[in-house]
Design a protein around this motif. Sequence first.
Motif, PDB file in Angstrom:
ATOM      1  N   ASP A  83       0.885  -1.245   0.035  1.00 43.64           N
ATOM      2  CA  ASP A  83       0.276  -0.073   0.037  1.00 43.64           C
ATOM      3  C   ASP A  83       0.694   1.265  -0.075  1.00 43.64           C
ATOM      4  O   ASP A  83       0.315   2.111  -0.503  1.00 43.64           O
ATOM      5  N   ALA A  84       2.205   1.292   0.732  1.00 49.01           N
ATOM      6  CA  ALA A  84       2.813   2.393   0.505  1.00 49.01           C
ATOM      7  C   ALA A  84       4.031   2.488  -0.446  1.00 49.01           C
ATOM      8  O   ALA A  84       4.979   3.233  -0.684  1.00 49.01           O
ATOM      9  N   ASP A  85       3.665   1.570  -1.581  1.00 53.80           N
ATOM     10  CA  ASP A  85       4.537   1.497  -2.730  1.00 53.80           C
ATOM     11  C   ASP A  85       5.974   0.707  -2.445  1.00 53.80           C
ATOM     12  O   ASP A  85       7.048   1.164  -3.135  1.00 53.80           O
ATOM     13  N   PHE A  86       6.116   0.204  -1.438  1.00 55.02           N
ATOM     14  CA  PHE A  86       7.218  -0.590  -1.247  1.00 55.02           C
ATOM     15  C   PHE A  86       7.331  -2.084  -1.839  1.00 55.02           C
ATOM     16  O   PHE A  86       6.233  -2.480  -1.793  1.00 55.02           O
ATOM     17  N   ALA A  87       8.025  -2.761  -2.064  1.00 57.84           N
ATOM     18  CA  ALA A  87       8.290  -4.019  -2.541  1.00 57.84           C
ATOM     19  C   ALA A  87       7.652  -4.994  -1.417  1.00 57.84           C
ATOM     20  O   ALA A  87       7.851  -4.660   0.041  1.00 57.84           O
ATOM     21  N   PRO A  88       6.910  -5.835  -1.705  1.00 53.69           N
ATOM     22  CA  PRO A  88       6.351  -6.615  -0.563  1.00 53.69           C
ATOM     23  C   PRO A  88       7.375  -7.592   0.083  1.00 53.69           C
ATOM     24  O   PRO A  88       8.719  -7.641  -0.393  1.00 53.69           O
ATOM     25  N   LEU A  89       7.171  -8.358   0.925  1.00 54.05           N
ATOM     26  CA  LEU A  89       8.115  -9.186   1.902  1.00 54.05           C
ATOM     27  C   LEU A  89       8.641 -10.028   0.654  1.00 54.05           C
ATOM     28  O   LEU A  89       8.012 -10.703  -0.006  1.00 54.05           O
ATOM     29  N   LYS A  90       9.833 -10.202   0.905  1.00 54.35           N
ATOM     30  CA  LYS A  90      10.635 -11.278   0.391  1.00 54.35           C
ATOM     31  C   LYS A  90      10.784 -12.349   1.125  1.00 54.35           C
ATOM     32  O   LYS A  90      10.622 -12.648   2.222  1.00 54.35           O
ATOM     33  N   GLU A  91      10.797 -13.785   0.295  1.00 57.68           N
ATOM     34  CA  GLU A  91      10.961 -15.081   1.135  1.00 57.68           C
ATOM     35  C   GLU A  91      11.766 -15.192   1.998  1.00 57.68           C
ATOM     36  O   GLU A  91      11.428 -15.733   3.323  1.00 57.68           O
ATOM     37  N   LYS A  92      13.128 -14.664   1.953  1.00 56.08           N
ATOM     38  CA  LYS A  92      13.870 -14.932   2.867  1.00 56.08           C
ATOM     39  C   LYS A  92      13.830 -13.879   4.220  1.00 56.08           C
ATOM     40  O   LYS A  92      13.963 -14.253   5.208  1.00 56.08           O
ATOM     41  N   GLU A  93      13.113 -12.790   3.672  1.00 55.16           N
ATOM     42  CA  GLU A  93      12.395 -11.969   5.067  1.00 55.16           C
ATOM     43  C   GLU A  93      11.315 -12.594   5.874  1.00 55.16           C
ATOM     44  O   GLU A  93      11.351 -12.619   7.225  1.00 55.16           O
ATOM     45  N   ILE A  94      10.436 -13.327   4.929  1.00 58.44           N
ATOM     46  CA  ILE A  94       9.589 -14.095   5.870  1.00 58.44           C
ATOM     47  C   ILE A  94      10.119 -15.382   6.603  1.00 58.44           C
ATOM     48  O   ILE A  94       9.740 -15.267   7.934  1.00 58.44           O
ATOM     49  N   ALA A  95      11.193 -15.964   5.859  1.00 52.19           N
ATOM     50  CA  ALA A  95      11.752 -17.006   6.822  1.00 52.19           C
ATOM     51  C   ALA A  95      12.414 -16.557   8.003  1.00 52.19           C
ATOM     52  O   ALA A  95      12.375 -16.850   9.195  1.00 52.19           O
ATOM     53  N   PHE A  96      13.191 -15.330   7.857  1.00 48.33           N
ATOM     54  CA  PHE A  96      13.897 -14.987   8.912  1.00 48.33           C
ATOM     55  C   PHE A  96      13.231 -14.397   9.968  1.00 48.33           C
ATOM     56  O   PHE A  96      13.302 -14.602  11.411  1.00 48.33           O
ATOM     57  N   PHE A  97      12.118 -13.296   9.682  1.00 46.90           N
ATOM     58  CA  PHE A  97      11.556 -12.633  10.568  1.00 46.90           C
ATOM     59  C   PHE A  97      10.229 -13.287  11.165  1.00 46.90           C
ATOM     60  O   PHE A  97       9.812 -13.154  12.149  1.00 46.90           O
ATOM     61  N   TYR A  98       9.554 -14.368  10.295  1.00 50.86           N
ATOM     62  CA  TYR A  98       8.382 -14.891  10.683  1.00 50.86           C
ATOM     63  C   TYR A  98       8.616 -16.403  10.826  1.00 50.86           C
ATOM     64  O   TYR A  98       7.637 -17.196  11.110  1.00 50.86           O
ATOM     65  N   GLY A  99       9.870 -16.945  10.724  1.00 50.45           N
ATOM     66  CA  GLY A  99      10.000 -18.248  10.793  1.00 50.45           C
ATOM     67  C   GLY A  99       9.698 -19.029   9.874  1.00 50.45           C
ATOM     68  O   GLY A  99       9.202 -20.534   9.871  1.00 50.45           O
TER      69      GLY A  99
END
Length: 101
Positions: A83-99
């Motif tokens: 919504d803020a015109d940033f790139a969505p979460l990347k798979e590696k970010e999801i894995a790191f921050f959300y397990g």
Amino acid sequence: MTTGSNEVQPTTKGADAIDEAIAQGIDFDGTPIPPAKLELYHQVMGLEANRQRSGVSNTMRSRIVRIGAKHIPQDELDQKLVDADFAPLKEKEIAFFYGGK
């Protein structure tokens, strides 16, 4: 005049609270921060201060993801980024921050 009830208690909220405690060399519980820890912290922060930046938007997004993941559910943070015109979460970010959930 006593300062007992007029003393301003240091806050433990926000990034500034951490910076203030580090500058004073005293942890929130009143104990001194060991000199070796302070020295290493200052060494690494000095290196970071000299690092070439890739751009403000990239740094903003990185901070939003790193800090937002502590407070905002994955789907909601992902939508807020889009919504803020940033790139969505990347798979590696999801894995790191959300397990990788």
